[in-house]
Motif scaffolding. Structure first.
Motif, PDB file in Angstrom:
ATOM      1  N   ALA A  26      13.407  15.542  -8.573  1.00  0.00           N
ATOM      2  CA  ALA A  26      12.034  15.027  -8.579  1.00  0.00           C
ATOM      3  C   ALA A  26      11.199  15.707  -7.503  1.00  0.00           C
ATOM      4  O   ALA A  26      10.036  16.056  -7.733  1.00  0.00           O
ATOM      5  N   TYR A  27      11.795  15.916  -6.329  1.00  0.00           N
ATOM      6  CA  TYR A  27      11.084  16.607  -5.260  1.00  0.00           C
ATOM      7  C   TYR A  27      10.735  18.028  -5.702  1.00  0.00           C
ATOM      8  O   TYR A  27       9.604  18.479  -5.540  1.00  0.00           O
ATOM      9  N   ALA A  28      11.705  18.729  -6.264  1.00  0.00           N
ATOM     10  CA  ALA A  28      11.474  20.105  -6.712  1.00  0.00           C
ATOM     11  C   ALA A  28      10.421  20.163  -7.815  1.00  0.00           C
ATOM     12  O   ALA A  28       9.598  21.083  -7.837  1.00  0.00           O
ATOM     13  N   ASP A  29      10.426  19.189  -8.702  1.00  0.00           N
ATOM     14  CA  ASP A  29       9.454  19.159  -9.798  1.00  0.00           C
ATOM     15  C   ASP A  29       8.026  18.931  -9.305  1.00  0.00           C
ATOM     16  O   ASP A  29       7.076  19.386  -9.925  1.00  0.00           O
ATOM     17  N   THR A  30       7.880  18.213  -8.190  1.00  0.00           N
ATOM     18  CA  THR A  30       6.535  17.888  -7.707  1.00  0.00           C
ATOM     19  C   THR A  30       6.097  18.737  -6.522  1.00  0.00           C
ATOM     20  O   THR A  30       4.899  18.955  -6.334  1.00  0.00           O
ATOM     21  N   ARG A  31       7.043  19.209  -5.719  1.00  0.00           N
ATOM     22  CA  ARG A  31       6.688  19.934  -4.494  1.00  0.00           C
ATOM     23  C   ARG A  31       7.233  21.351  -4.450  1.00  0.00           C
ATOM     24  O   ARG A  31       6.863  22.129  -3.601  1.00  0.00           O
ATOM     25  N   GLY A  32       8.186  21.653  -5.294  1.00  0.00           N
ATOM     26  CA  GLY A  32       8.824  22.963  -5.267  1.00  0.00           C
ATOM     27  C   GLY A  32      10.205  22.876  -4.657  1.00  0.00           C
ATOM     28  O   GLY A  32      10.540  21.931  -3.965  1.00  0.00           O
ATOM     29  N   VAL A  33      10.995  23.867  -4.947  1.00  0.00           N
ATOM     30  CA  VAL A  33      12.371  23.894  -4.488  1.00  0.00           C
ATOM     31  C   VAL A  33      12.406  24.064  -2.974  1.00  0.00           C
ATOM     32  O   VAL A  33      11.631  24.840  -2.409  1.00  0.00           O
ATOM     33  N   VAL A  34      13.292  23.344  -2.323  1.00  0.00           N
ATOM     34  CA  VAL A  34      13.474  23.475  -0.879  1.00  0.00           C
ATOM     35  C   VAL A  34      14.224  24.772  -0.628  1.00  0.00           C
ATOM     36  O   VAL A  34      15.321  24.968  -1.137  1.00  0.00           O
ATOM     37  N   PRO A  58       0.833  -1.212   0.000  1.00  0.00           N
ATOM     38  CA  PRO A  58       0.000   0.000   0.000  1.00  0.00           C
ATOM     39  C   PRO A  58       0.860   1.251   0.000  1.00  0.00           C
ATOM     40  O   PRO A  58       2.054   1.199   0.308  1.00  0.00           O
ATOM     41  N   TYR A  59       0.243   2.367  -0.322  1.00  0.00           N
ATOM     42  CA  TYR A  59       0.975   3.624  -0.309  1.00  0.00           C
ATOM     43  C   TYR A  59       1.529   3.868   1.092  1.00  0.00           C
ATOM     44  O   TYR A  59       0.808   3.687   2.079  1.00  0.00           O
ATOM     45  N   PRO A  60       2.801   4.240   1.188  1.00  0.00           N
ATOM     46  CA  PRO A  60       3.438   4.411   2.501  1.00  0.00           C
ATOM     47  C   PRO A  60       2.764   5.472   3.363  1.00  0.00           C
ATOM     48  O   PRO A  60       2.268   6.467   2.858  1.00  0.00           O
ATOM     49  N   THR A  61       2.784   5.234   4.652  1.00  0.00           N
ATOM     50  CA  THR A  61       2.230   6.195   5.604  1.00  0.00           C
ATOM     51  C   THR A  61       3.336   6.886   6.400  1.00  0.00           C
ATOM     52  O   THR A  61       3.051   7.783   7.184  1.00  0.00           O
ATOM     53  N   SER A  62       4.592   6.497   6.195  1.00  0.00           N
ATOM     54  CA  SER A  62       5.706   7.126   6.907  1.00  0.00           C
ATOM     55  C   SER A  62       6.131   8.406   6.181  1.00  0.00           C
ATOM     56  O   SER A  62       5.735   8.652   5.044  1.00  0.00           O
ATOM     57  N   ASN A  65       9.447  -4.695 -11.750  1.00  0.00           N
ATOM     58  CA  ASN A  65       8.436  -4.292 -12.711  1.00  0.00           C
ATOM     59  C   ASN A  65       8.078  -5.529 -13.526  1.00  0.00           C
ATOM     60  O   ASN A  65       8.909  -6.076 -14.237  1.00  0.00           O
ATOM     61  N   THR A  66       6.848  -5.983 -13.395  1.00  0.00           N
ATOM     62  CA  THR A  66       6.451  -7.241 -14.033  1.00  0.00           C
ATOM     63  C   THR A  66       6.472  -7.153 -15.548  1.00  0.00           C
ATOM     64  O   THR A  66       6.726  -8.153 -16.223  1.00  0.00           O
ATOM     65  N   LYS A  67       6.238  -5.986 -16.105  1.00  0.00           N
ATOM     66  CA  LYS A  67       6.256  -5.834 -17.567  1.00  0.00           C
ATOM     67  C   LYS A  67       7.677  -5.850 -18.120  1.00  0.00           C
ATOM     68  O   LYS A  67       7.949  -6.479 -19.126  1.00  0.00           O
ATOM     69  N   ALA A  68       8.570  -5.143 -17.463  1.00  0.00           N
ATOM     70  CA  ALA A  68       9.947  -5.036 -17.948  1.00  0.00           C
ATOM     71  C   ALA A  68      10.885  -6.058 -17.317  1.00  0.00           C
ATOM     72  O   ALA A  68      11.970  -6.312 -17.825  1.00  0.00           O
ATOM     73  N   GLY A  69      10.475  -6.654 -16.186  1.00  0.00           N
ATOM     74  CA  GLY A  69      11.333  -7.604 -15.501  1.00  0.00           C
ATOM     75  C   GLY A  69      12.557  -6.956 -14.881  1.00  0.00           C
ATOM     76  O   GLY A  69      13.588  -7.597 -14.728  1.00  0.00           O
ATOM     77  N   LYS A  70      12.456  -5.689 -14.533  1.00  0.00           N
ATOM     78  CA  LYS A  70      13.598  -4.965 -13.975  1.00  0.00           C
ATOM     79  C   LYS A  70      13.254  -4.398 -12.603  1.00  0.00           C
ATOM     80  O   LYS A  70      12.103  -4.180 -12.277  1.00  0.00           O
ATOM     81  N   LEU A  71      14.307  -4.150 -11.847  1.00  0.00           N
ATOM     82  CA  LEU A  71      14.157  -3.549 -10.528  1.00  0.00           C
ATOM     83  C   LEU A  71      13.584  -2.141 -10.654  1.00  0.00           C
ATOM     84  O   LEU A  71      14.027  -1.358 -11.492  1.00  0.00           O
ATOM     85  N   CYS A  72      12.612  -1.844  -9.830  1.00  0.00           N
ATOM     86  CA  CYS A  72      12.082  -0.483  -9.708  1.00  0.00           C
ATOM     87  C   CYS A  72      12.274  -0.048  -8.273  1.00  0.00           C
ATOM     88  O   CYS A  72      12.068  -0.841  -7.349  1.00  0.00           O
ATOM     89  N   VAL A  73      12.672   1.172  -8.104  1.00  0.00           N
ATOM     90  CA  VAL A  73      12.840   1.740  -6.777  1.00  0.00           C
ATOM     91  C   VAL A  73      12.028   3.024  -6.747  1.00  0.00           C
ATOM     92  O   VAL A  73      12.270   3.936  -7.528  1.00  0.00           O
ATOM     93  N   LEU A  74      11.064   3.060  -5.872  1.00  0.00           N
ATOM     94  CA  LEU A  74      10.164   4.205  -5.773  1.00  0.00           C
ATOM     95  C   LEU A  74      10.372   4.870  -4.422  1.00  0.00           C
ATOM     96  O   LEU A  74      10.259   4.220  -3.382  1.00  0.00           O
ATOM     97  N   VAL A  75      10.693   6.155  -4.443  1.00  0.00           N
ATOM     98  CA  VAL A  75      10.875   6.913  -3.210  1.00  0.00           C
ATOM     99  C   VAL A  75       9.692   7.855  -3.062  1.00  0.00           C
ATOM    100  O   VAL A  75       9.334   8.571  -3.996  1.00  0.00           O
ATOM    101  N   THR A  76       9.084   7.814  -1.889  1.00  0.00           N
ATOM    102  CA  THR A  76       7.988   8.728  -1.591  1.00  0.00           C
ATOM    103  C   THR A  76       8.344   9.542  -0.355  1.00  0.00           C
ATOM    104  O   THR A  76       8.933   9.029   0.590  1.00  0.00           O
ATOM    105  N   ILE A  77       7.996  10.812  -0.421  1.00  0.00           N
ATOM    106  CA  ILE A  77       8.147  11.718   0.711  1.00  0.00           C
ATOM    107  C   ILE A  77       6.751  12.233   1.014  1.00  0.00           C
ATOM    108  O   ILE A  77       6.087  12.805   0.152  1.00  0.00           O
ATOM    109  N   SER A  78       6.289  12.028   2.221  1.00  0.00           N
ATOM    110  CA  SER A  78       4.940  12.411   2.605  1.00  0.00           C
ATOM    111  C   SER A  78       4.746  13.920   2.513  1.00  0.00           C
ATOM    112  O   SER A  78       5.657  14.695   2.811  1.00  0.00           O
ATOM    113  N   GLU A  79       3.561  14.317   2.126  1.00  0.00           N
ATOM    114  CA  GLU A  79       3.238  15.739   2.106  1.00  0.00           C
ATOM    115  C   GLU A  79       3.283  16.332   3.505  1.00  0.00           C
ATOM    116  O   GLU A  79       3.466  17.541   3.667  1.00  0.00           O
ATOM    117  N   ARG A  80       3.126  15.508   4.536  1.00  0.00           N
ATOM    118  CA  ARG A  80       3.217  16.004   5.923  1.00  0.00           C
ATOM    119  C   ARG A  80       4.563  16.663   6.195  1.00  0.00           C
ATOM    120  O   ARG A  80       4.644  17.624   6.946  1.00  0.00           O
TER     121      ARG A  80
END
Length: 102
Positions: free
Chosen positions: A90-98, A9-13, A22-37
């Motif tokens: 990626a953070y700046a593109d989605t959330r703005g520059v720190v 599930p989507y992370p809560t931390s 990735n089941t379609k490509a058969g390759k490792l995927c690494v997804l980093v999420t930073i909570s809006e909190r």
């Protein structure tokens, strides 16, 4: 995450590094999420620290995936530099520059 085929599930931390194949490509995927909190904590150094922390997990997943047990110090430093830069972009593109670093 669903679109990419991640089973968990989507992370809560505040920050999370999720690895899966990735089941379609058969390759490792690494997804980093930073909570809006974390954006509302008014702590730009903390945000960058969390990004670097998650970058370390990305690097660990990559090393494991490519079977690298003993990367040279320079290889590891360049890898971390690139991962951190990409995550910050990626953070700046989605959330703005720190801002407000002191």
């Amino acid at each position: 995450m669903k679109r990419l085929g991640a089973d968990e599930p989507y992370p809560t931390s505040d920050g999370r590094c999720t690895t899966f194949e990735n089941t379609k490509a058969g390759k490792l995927c690494v997804l980093v999420t930073i909570s809006e909190r974390i954006d509302h904590k008014d702590d730009p150094i903390g945000v960058l620290g969390l990004v670097v922390h998650e970058a370390a997990h990305v690097w660990q997943a990559i090393k494991n995936d490519i079977g690298e047990d003993r990367p040279s110090h320079e290889f590891e430093a360049y890898a971390m530099q690139n991962i951190v830069m990409e995550l910050c972009k990626a953070y700046a593109d989605t959330r703005g520059v720190v801002t407000g670093l002191k």
